[in-house]
Motif scaffolding. Structure first.
Motif, PDB file in Angstrom:
ATOM      1  N   TRP A 119       0.797  -1.232   0.000  1.00  0.00           N
ATOM      2  CA  TRP A 119       0.000   0.000   0.000  1.00  0.00           C
ATOM      3  C   TRP A 119       0.826   1.276   0.000  1.00  0.00           C
ATOM      4  O   TRP A 119       0.387   2.294  -0.537  1.00  0.00           O
ATOM      5  CB  TRP A 119      -0.967  -0.009   1.186  1.00  0.00           C
ATOM      6  CG  TRP A 119      -2.049  -1.003   0.955  1.00  0.00           C
ATOM      7  CD1 TRP A 119      -2.203  -2.219   1.561  1.00  0.00           C
ATOM      8  CD2 TRP A 119      -3.109  -0.907   0.001  1.00  0.00           C
ATOM      9  NE1 TRP A 119      -3.292  -2.874   1.043  1.00  0.00           N
ATOM     10  CE2 TRP A 119      -3.866  -2.085   0.081  1.00  0.00           C
ATOM     11  CE3 TRP A 119      -3.487   0.066  -0.921  1.00  0.00           C
ATOM     12  CZ2 TRP A 119      -4.982  -2.310  -0.717  1.00  0.00           C
ATOM     13  CZ3 TRP A 119      -4.596  -0.151  -1.710  1.00  0.00           C
ATOM     14  CH2 TRP A 119      -5.331  -1.325  -1.608  1.00  0.00           C
ATOM     15  N   GLU A 120       2.003   1.268   0.596  1.00  0.00           N
ATOM     16  CA  GLU A 120       2.803   2.498   0.662  1.00  0.00           C
ATOM     17  C   GLU A 120       3.904   2.552  -0.394  1.00  0.00           C
ATOM     18  O   GLU A 120       4.284   3.636  -0.824  1.00  0.00           O
ATOM     19  CB  GLU A 120       3.418   2.645   2.055  1.00  0.00           C
ATOM     20  CG  GLU A 120       2.378   2.831   3.136  1.00  0.00           C
ATOM     21  CD  GLU A 120       2.948   3.001   4.529  1.00  0.00           C
ATOM     22  OE1 GLU A 120       2.200   3.485   5.395  1.00  0.00           O
ATOM     23  OE2 GLU A 120       4.126   2.644   4.769  1.00  0.00           O
ATOM     24  N   ARG A 121       4.402   1.379  -0.798  1.00  0.00           N
ATOM     25  CA  ARG A 121       5.530   1.361  -1.733  1.00  0.00           C
ATOM     26  C   ARG A 121       5.150   0.807  -3.101  1.00  0.00           C
ATOM     27  O   ARG A 121       5.960   0.846  -4.028  1.00  0.00           O
ATOM     28  CB  ARG A 121       6.675   0.545  -1.136  1.00  0.00           C
ATOM     29  CG  ARG A 121       7.208   1.176   0.160  1.00  0.00           C
ATOM     30  CD  ARG A 121       8.223   0.347   0.886  1.00  0.00           C
ATOM     31  NE  ARG A 121       9.292  -0.138   0.060  1.00  0.00           N
ATOM     32  CZ  ARG A 121      10.030  -1.214   0.339  1.00  0.00           C
ATOM     33  NH1 ARG A 121       9.802  -1.893   1.442  1.00  0.00           N
ATOM     34  NH2 ARG A 121      10.987  -1.598  -0.469  1.00  0.00           N
ATOM     35  N   GLY A 122       3.948   0.268  -3.244  1.00  0.00           N
ATOM     36  CA  GLY A 122       3.488  -0.234  -4.530  1.00  0.00           C
ATOM     37  C   GLY A 122       4.214  -1.475  -5.019  1.00  0.00           C
ATOM     38  O   GLY A 122       4.270  -1.729  -6.218  1.00  0.00           O
ATOM     39  N   LEU A 123       4.762  -2.273  -4.088  1.00  0.00           N
ATOM     40  CA  LEU A 123       5.516  -3.461  -4.487  1.00  0.00           C
ATOM     41  C   LEU A 123       4.583  -4.606  -4.888  1.00  0.00           C
ATOM     42  O   LEU A 123       3.463  -4.725  -4.377  1.00  0.00           O
ATOM     43  CB  LEU A 123       6.439  -3.911  -3.362  1.00  0.00           C
ATOM     44  CG  LEU A 123       7.538  -2.928  -2.980  1.00  0.00           C
ATOM     45  CD1 LEU A 123       8.415  -3.508  -1.876  1.00  0.00           C
ATOM     46  CD2 LEU A 123       8.390  -2.548  -4.184  1.00  0.00           C
ATOM     47  N   ASP A 124       5.049  -5.440  -5.783  1.00  0.00           N
ATOM     48  CA  ASP A 124       4.301  -6.596  -6.280  1.00  0.00           C
ATOM     49  C   ASP A 124       4.472  -7.752  -5.303  1.00  0.00           C
ATOM     50  O   ASP A 124       5.438  -8.513  -5.379  1.00  0.00           O
ATOM     51  CB  ASP A 124       4.796  -6.991  -7.666  1.00  0.00           C
ATOM     52  CG  ASP A 124       4.077  -8.201  -8.237  1.00  0.00           C
ATOM     53  OD1 ASP A 124       3.196  -8.769  -7.557  1.00  0.00           O
ATOM     54  OD2 ASP A 124       4.416  -8.592  -9.370  1.00  0.00           O
ATOM     55  N   ILE A 125       3.511  -7.904  -4.403  1.00  0.00           N
ATOM     56  CA  ILE A 125       3.616  -8.947  -3.382  1.00  0.00           C
ATOM     57  C   ILE A 125       3.219 -10.324  -3.915  1.00  0.00           C
ATOM     58  O   ILE A 125       3.146 -11.277  -3.150  1.00  0.00           O
ATOM     59  CB  ILE A 125       2.811  -8.580  -2.117  1.00  0.00           C
ATOM     60  CG1 ILE A 125       1.326  -8.391  -2.441  1.00  0.00           C
ATOM     61  CG2 ILE A 125       3.418  -7.349  -1.448  1.00  0.00           C
ATOM     62  CD1 ILE A 125       0.440  -8.291  -1.224  1.00  0.00           C
TER      63      ILE A 125
END
Length: 184
Positions: free
Chosen positions: A105-111
């Motif tokens: 949500w804060e860094r936009g990483l592809d989890i």
């Protein structure tokens, strides 16, 4: 005992997980259960509903010291939940949830990306070798998906959802209501 069913790509789950964690930190009987709400092993386009929820929940998220930035995509989350189980077994469940929610949500990483998950697991305090081995274990992933299918059969259809005293209720509740449910 209060059980929170949550999914990392749900903005309401993000807020609920941070609220319920506060209760856990106070010693109340709570449990976190990862639940891949979409249940599709593919990255999906962000829906208008998710974007609307991000806007609606922005203030509530800020109150939990979390920023909800509009995501670029909705990745599958089963692998993140699988690591969440390992983290819980190692006493790192809270660390993993906060790391994973913030990454998305804060860094936009592809989890949904295994490489990203290994890095996040390290940030949460997990062992890299153990993390990589778990992510490669198709049997454990299959078992997780079967358990999630069981939750669906038992009535969990979305997230966040709370199970308290055998009853499922929507999980985005005010902290006072969560506290009452946890104390039942």
């Amino acid at each position: 005992m209060l059980t929170l069913f949550h999914d990392y790509t749900s903005p309401a789950s993000a807020v609920a997980a941070f609220r319920v964690q506060r209760l856990a930190d106070e010693g109340l009987a709570v449990r976190f259960e990862g639940f891949e709400a979409v249940g599709v092993d593919a990255t999906l386009t962000v829906t208008a509903g998710v974007l609307a929820a991000v806007d609606e929940l922005a203030a509530a998220a800020r109150a939990e010291k979390l920023s909800l930035l509009p995501p670029a995509a909705l990745p599958p989350t089963a692998l993140a939940h699988l690591l969440g189980e390992l983290a819980a077994q190692r006493g790192l469940g809270a660390s993993w949830r906060q790391t994973c929610y913030r990454a998305y949500w804060e860094r936009g990483l592809d989890i949904g990306n295994r490489h990203v998950l290994v890095g996040l697991a390290g940030l949460a305090g997990m062992d890299e070798g153990e993390t990589r081995a778990l992510l490669a274990d198709a049997g454990r992933l299959s078992a997780l998906r079967r358990r999630m299918a069981g939750f669906r059969r038992d009535g969990v259809g979305g997230v966040p959802m709370i199970l308290a005293q055998g009853t499922l209720v929507p999980g985005l509740l005010p902290e006072d209501d969560l506290r009452l449910l946890a104390e039942l």
